[in-house]
Design a protein around this motif. Structure first.
Motif, PDB file in Angstrom:
ATOM      1  N   ILE A 102     -13.305  -3.423 -20.944  1.00 44.16           N
ATOM      2  CA  ILE A 102     -14.408  -3.853 -20.077  1.00 44.16           C
ATOM      3  C   ILE A 102     -15.145  -2.610 -19.586  1.00 44.16           C
ATOM      4  O   ILE A 102     -14.537  -1.707 -19.024  1.00 44.16           O
ATOM      5  N   PRO A 103     -16.455  -2.553 -19.797  1.00 43.39           N
ATOM      6  CA  PRO A 103     -17.213  -1.367 -19.355  1.00 43.39           C
ATOM      7  C   PRO A 103     -17.184  -1.216 -17.829  1.00 43.39           C
ATOM      8  O   PRO A 103     -17.168  -2.203 -17.093  1.00 43.39           O
ATOM      9  N   ASN A 104     -17.177   0.029 -17.397  1.00 43.79           N
ATOM     10  CA  ASN A 104     -17.175   0.302 -15.956  1.00 43.79           C
ATOM     11  C   ASN A 104     -18.404  -0.272 -15.273  1.00 43.79           C
ATOM     12  O   ASN A 104     -18.328  -0.694 -14.114  1.00 43.79           O
ATOM     13  N   ALA A 105     -19.530  -0.305 -15.957  1.00 45.30           N
ATOM     14  CA  ALA A 105     -20.754  -0.833 -15.356  1.00 45.30           C
ATOM     15  C   ALA A 105     -20.588  -2.311 -14.992  1.00 45.30           C
ATOM     16  O   ALA A 105     -21.091  -2.766 -13.963  1.00 45.30           O
ATOM     17  N   CYS A 106     -19.872  -3.066 -15.832  1.00 43.38           N
ATOM     18  CA  CYS A 106     -19.625  -4.481 -15.525  1.00 43.38           C
ATOM     19  C   CYS A 106     -18.755  -4.622 -14.285  1.00 43.38           C
ATOM     20  O   CYS A 106     -19.008  -5.478 -13.432  1.00 43.38           O
ATOM     21  N   LEU A 107     -17.740  -3.792 -14.178  1.00 44.75           N
ATOM     22  CA  LEU A 107     -16.873  -3.848 -13.006  1.00 44.75           C
ATOM     23  C   LEU A 107     -17.620  -3.443 -11.742  1.00 44.75           C
ATOM     24  O   LEU A 107     -17.456  -4.057 -10.684  1.00 44.75           O
ATOM     25  N   HIS A 108     -18.471  -2.427 -11.855  1.00 44.76           N
ATOM     26  CA  HIS A 108     -19.261  -1.991 -10.703  1.00 44.76           C
ATOM     27  C   HIS A 108     -20.211  -3.105 -10.267  1.00 44.76           C
ATOM     28  O   HIS A 108     -20.381  -3.360  -9.068  1.00 44.76           O
ATOM     29  N   GLY A 109     -20.825  -3.787 -11.240  1.00 42.30           N
ATOM     30  CA  GLY A 109     -21.709  -4.905 -10.927  1.00 42.30           C
ATOM     31  C   GLY A 109     -20.965  -6.046 -10.254  1.00 42.30           C
ATOM     32  O   GLY A 109     -21.480  -6.669  -9.322  1.00 42.30           O
TER      33      GLY A 109
END
Length: 149
Positions: A102-109
């Motif tokens: 899972i990309p970090n950007a998805c988790l940050h979002g």
């Protein structure tokens, strides 16, 4: 956060059931500490957002503003159990690799969305909005607003 999740606003009939969650969480943390593995996450069962998601709301007027007021709350234990089971399943081999992709950007979002969705109904946030909004557009459901000129 447990005290906030058991607030009178939620109209819980069995609010003390959260104390059982604390006991189970304490036993799990003791066991994981003795085994040397990462401790359990005690956030979900006692989170006010979790309790709020189980509420039924009705519209009422407070100080001339239409607001959602808790009508009743579904007091269930299986959501806490499912959260614990899913956390345990995610720690094993096939799912651990999937979570790593899972990309970090998805988790940050996801975390930004969770933070922003929890602002509504927060009295501190409401006071900040009143501070920065134009006087003609100020509307609040809180009693303190009537005393401010």
């Amino acid at each position: 956060s447990s005290i906030m999740a058991q607030a009178r606003d939620f109209k819980l009939r069995k609010g003390s059931a959260y104390h059982l969650d604390f006991f189970v969480l304490g036993v799990c943390i003791l066991a994981t500490g003795l085994l040397g593995i990462p401790p359990c996450n005690g956030l979900i069962p006692q989170a006010p957002l979790h309790t709020k998601s189980l509420c039924k709301f009705k519209k009422t007027l407070q100080n001339g503003v239409a607001v959602d007021v808790v009508d009743s709350t579904y007091e269930v234990r299986y959501t806490n159990f499912l959260q614990a089971v899913l956390t345990g399943v995610a720690c094993f081999k096939p799912f651990l690799g999937i979570l790593g992709k899972i990309p970090n950007a998805c988790l940050h979002g996801l975390f930004i969305f969770m933070a922003l969705s929890s602002l509504g109904g927060n009295e501190l946030w409401d006071r900040f909005v009143l501070l920065v909004s134009e006087p003609a557009l100020r509307v609040s459901r809180h009693n303190f607003f009537k005393t401010v000129d």
